[in-house]
Design an enzyme around this catalytic site. Structure first.
Site, PDB file in Angstrom:
ATOM      1  N   THR A  27      27.539  45.698   6.050  1.00  0.00           N
ATOM      2  CA  THR A  27      26.273  45.285   6.650  1.00  0.00           C
ATOM      3  C   THR A  27      26.491  44.010   7.452  1.00  0.00           C
ATOM      4  OG1 THR A  27      25.754  44.185   4.580  1.00  0.00           O
ATOM      5  CG2 THR A  27      24.692  46.288   4.942  1.00  0.00           C
ATOM      6  N   ARG A  31      20.891  39.769   4.286  1.00  0.00           N
ATOM      7  CA  ARG A  31      19.427  39.814   4.294  1.00  0.00           C
ATOM      8  C   ARG A  31      18.964  40.020   2.859  1.00  0.00           C
ATOM      9  NH1 ARG A  31      16.275  43.426   8.781  1.00  0.00           N
ATOM     10  NH2 ARG A  31      17.959  42.584  10.052  1.00  0.00           N
ATOM     11  N   SER A 122      14.663  39.463  10.598  1.00  0.00           N
ATOM     12  CA  SER A 122      14.104  40.335  11.633  1.00  0.00           C
ATOM     13  C   SER A 122      12.664  40.754  11.343  1.00  0.00           C
ATOM     14  CB  SER A 122      15.016  41.538  11.810  1.00  0.00           C
ATOM     15  OG  SER A 122      14.625  42.269  12.924  1.00  0.00           O
ATOM     16  N   HIS A 123      12.454  42.050  11.157  1.00  0.00           N
ATOM     17  CA  HIS A 123      11.102  42.587  11.000  1.00  0.00           C
ATOM     18  C   HIS A 123      10.606  42.517   9.554  1.00  0.00           C
ATOM     19  CE1 HIS A 123      14.224  45.489  10.439  1.00  0.00           C
ATOM     20  NE2 HIS A 123      13.427  46.150   9.623  1.00  0.00           N
ATOM     21  N   ASP A 286       8.973  41.745  17.292  1.00  0.00           N
ATOM     22  CA  ASP A 286       9.163  41.541  15.853  1.00  0.00           C
ATOM     23  C   ASP A 286       9.521  40.092  15.531  1.00  0.00           C
ATOM     24  OD1 ASP A 286      11.795  41.492  16.780  1.00  0.00           O
ATOM     25  OD2 ASP A 286      12.577  42.428  14.960  1.00  0.00           O
ATOM     26  N   ASP A 288      12.196  38.284  15.003  1.00  0.00           N
ATOM     27  CA  ASP A 288      13.201  37.539  15.756  1.00  0.00           C
ATOM     28  C   ASP A 288      13.232  37.909  17.237  1.00  0.00           C
ATOM     29  OD1 ASP A 288      14.192  40.072  15.054  1.00  0.00           O
ATOM     30  OD2 ASP A 288      16.265  39.403  15.201  1.00  0.00           O
ATOM     31  N   ASP A 290      13.664  40.737  18.958  1.00  0.00           N
ATOM     32  CA  ASP A 290      14.526  41.725  19.607  1.00  0.00           C
ATOM     33  C   ASP A 290      13.878  43.107  19.719  1.00  0.00           C
ATOM     34  OD1 ASP A 290      14.780  42.255  16.917  1.00  0.00           O
ATOM     35  OD2 ASP A 290      16.969  42.098  16.852  1.00  0.00           O
ATOM     36  N   ARG A 291      12.762  43.330  19.016  1.00  0.00           N
ATOM     37  CA  ARG A 291      12.106  44.642  19.128  1.00  0.00           C
ATOM     38  C   ARG A 291      10.856  44.551  20.002  1.00  0.00           C
ATOM     39  NH1 ARG A 291      12.258  47.750  13.409  1.00  0.00           N
ATOM     40  NH2 ARG A 291      14.409  47.238  12.910  1.00  0.00           N
ATOM     41  N   SER A 374      13.959  52.632  16.989  1.00  0.00           N
ATOM     42  CA  SER A 374      13.278  51.645  16.151  1.00  0.00           C
ATOM     43  C   SER A 374      12.733  50.484  16.982  1.00  0.00           C
ATOM     44  CB  SER A 374      14.247  51.135  15.095  1.00  0.00           C
ATOM     45  OG  SER A 374      15.438  50.681  15.723  1.00  0.00           O
ATOM     46  N   LYS A 385      19.353  43.677  21.463  1.00  0.00           N
ATOM     47  CA  LYS A 385      18.142  44.257  22.012  1.00  0.00           C
ATOM     48  C   LYS A 385      17.192  43.112  22.340  1.00  0.00           C
ATOM     49  CE  LYS A 385      16.572  45.670  17.364  1.00  0.00           C
ATOM     50  NZ  LYS A 385      17.744  45.634  16.489  1.00  0.00           N
TER      51      LYS A 385
END
Ligand code: VG1
Ligand code: CO
Length: 552
Positions: A27, A31, A122-123, A286, A288, A290-291, A374, A385
């Site tokens: 990974t 996280r 992240s999300h 999101d 951070d 990136d989405r 995603s 992203k």
């Protein structure tokens, strides 16, 4: 502002009673719950392993920032003092520690850093009861490859001590230069360089003209990192009215929200666009940054479709006016972009889930755009992203084509056909139950070939494996695929980013050519496949859940 802290030149070594063995091999980064990160020596042990593994630490420059969640400030202090102990010559920190993932990627590249540490889960939700995370990016600005994360993991298993200097906390609220011993800390505005990059890629005058006309838009920063970026871009430079950016102040717990831009967790924004009549365009990013989620008036753009639309319309943006080298999508992402690539006569690569697999293709110049189902889309401008980039790209297309989002979608399907697509997530499933379901289904795959599934014959069934076309590295076990004779498919994966139990993701895709019915509800268009996989994988029986937690 300038400060300098003298430090004891003898590094301060902290001995660990037990080695740190908690990171899952394979990974990217780490996280976990905030509670876990607050355990003594936990963050420090992981950072120690990173500094022992990352090439170029001695005398190198590192980029550091995060999405502002609970734990960000403490982690910045710890990492700065550990960086000083490990001989870095400089750390570039974003003011208030606020730095989006794509902005970090840009800074790493622009400042020729050895890499960056991004503090974000992240999300995932944040706060004392939420999650925290550490992402490590390499010198190309992208997530580090599996070989690096595996080496960090190996290192953490035998760690006996870590190095950190004692020094007062470095002030990071305003730009300035500081030093901790021989190491320089340069505090810079984390928004400026990113905004400059966007101004190079898109025609801001044209977008501004659209926005200053009758084009009310709503952007939801979800109290996460994109607030300051979006305020500057949309309300500052592009002239959107005050209030267009919602939830624009980053909060440590994201206002108790779940900073995942989808129809479930960004439902306030979704309601504004899908039920109300006041806005022409809506978007969210999101935790951070990136989405991205793209919405039009009464129209939700599926992320797989978004990638296909950006590809088909790429030349409308100045940065891509010369055409695209190629495109790539992750395996579970629908084949909508494949059809566009075919018509454009460019290559389309299929990679495993996760942005790190796009990095080699981008670095080699094989692709210009790439994306995931995603809510992730991006290009060769950085190696992550990029949520706000995607929003600006959509605005650029709308500024040129002067039609609604739903017209863009209808015209796209009328030209290329429509890939009905949905993802069903079953979150926080007991780990044993999820693995049991997955392993059983995997065992059944060989026997499915030639059998009937959802009224069609199964033409293939496997666990996706990827050979990187650039470095020939092989990545196995990337998701179970059931491929049907008409090109439809079902994919089942276990999430690698959840922190509570296990998350099962079921991806469904079915293609209708432009002559077919293009106006169905995806859940209805895919109903036979949904029933088929629910029965085959015994989802209800094994998870105890009547329906998915999130349907996209
Ligand atoms: C999820 C998404 C995947 C994405 C990853 C990181 O992973 O499905 O497409 O790359 O999150 O996104 P998983 O293993 O939970 O399905 V983020 O916004 O953390 O950088
Ligand atoms: Co993210």
């Amino acid at each position: 502002m300038t400060t300098s802290a003298a430090v004891d030149p003898t590094q301060h070594l902290v001995r660990l009673d037990a080695p740190f063995t908690d990171q899952k091999p394979g990974t990217s980064g780490l996280r976990k719950s905030s509670e876990q990160f607050e355990k003594p020596h936990y963050l420090e042990s992981f950072i120690e392993a990173v500094f022992r593994t990352l090439p170029g630490v001695q005398g190198g420059t590192l980029v550091l920032g995060g999405d502002g969640r609970y734990g960000n400030r403490r982690a910045i202090d710890v990492i700065l003092r550990m960086a000083a102990a490990h001989g870095l010559s400089k750390v570039i920190v974003a003011t208030a520690g606020i730095l989006s993932t794509p902005a970090a990627s840009n800074l790493i590249r622009k400042r020729q850093a050895i890499g960056g540490i991004i503090l974000s889960a992240s999300h995932n939700p944040g706060g004392p009861d939420g999650d925290f995370g550490v992402k490590v990016n390499g010198a190309n600005g992208g997530p580090t490859p599996a070989s690096f994360t595996d080496a960090v993991y190996t290192c953490t298993q035998t760690l006996e001590q870590y190095s950190i200097v004692e020094a007062p906390a470095t002030p990071v609220d305003v730009p300035g230069t500081h030093s901790i011993g021989a190491m320089q800390v340069e505090v810079i505005d984390g928004v400026d360089d990113f905004v400059q990059l966007m101004q190079k890629l898109f025609d801001f005058d044209q977008i501004s003209e659209l926005i200053r006309g009758d084009f009310p838009l709503a952007f939801d920063a979800m109290h996460a990192v994109t607030g300051p970026y979006a305020n500057k871009l949309f309300e500052g430079l592009l002239g959107a009215p005050a209030g267009s950016v919602r939830n624009g102040i980053p909060l440590e717990d994201f206002g108790k929200g779940h900073p995942d831009p989808n129809l479930t967790y960004a439902h306030d924004l979704a309601d504004l666009l899908l039920k109300g009549d006041d806005y022409r365009f809506g978007a969210a990013c999101d935790g951070d940054g990136d989405r991205n989620m793209i919405l039009g008036e009464h129209c939700f753009v599926n992320p797989s479709d978004s990638l296909a639309v950006l590809t088909a319309n790429a030349t409308l943006a100045p940065a891509y006016a010369g055409g695209l080298a190629g495109v790539a999508r992750s395996m579970p992402t629908s084949s909508a972009v494949d059809v566009v690539a075919k018509e454009l006569g460019i290559n389309c690569f299929e990679t495993p889930t996760g942005w790190k697999f796009f990095g080699n293709l981008l670095d080699a110049g094989e692709i210009t755009l790439c994306g995931e189902e995603s809510f992730g889309t991006g290009s060769n401008h950085v190696r992550e992203k990029d949520g706000l980039w995607a929003v600006l790209f959509w605005l650029q297309i709308l500024a040129e084509r002067r039609c609604s989002v739903s017209e863009i979608m209808r015209q796209h399907w009328a030209r290329f056909g429509r890939h009905y697509y949905s993802r069903h997530d079953y979150e926080a499933v007991a780990s044993d139950a999820a693995h049991g379901l997955y392993d059983r289904l995997e065992g059944m795959l060989p026997g499915l070939i030639g059998q009937s599934f959802a009224g069609r014959s199964v033409s293939g069934a496997d666990n996706f494996s990827y050979t990187d076309p650039i470095d020939q590295s092989v990545t196995q076990g990337q998701g179970l695929r059931i491929l049907l004779e008409d090109g439809s498919r079902v994919v089942v994966r276990l999430s690698g980013t959840g922190t509570k139990g296990a998350t099962i993701r079921v991806y469904l895709e079915s293609y209708v050519p432009s002559s077919g019915d293009l106006n169905q509800n995806p859940q209805i268009a895919l109903a036979d496949m949904i029933q088929g996989i629910n029965a085959l994988a015994e989802i209800k029986e094994r998870t105890g859940m009547d329906k998915p937690t999130v349907i996209t």
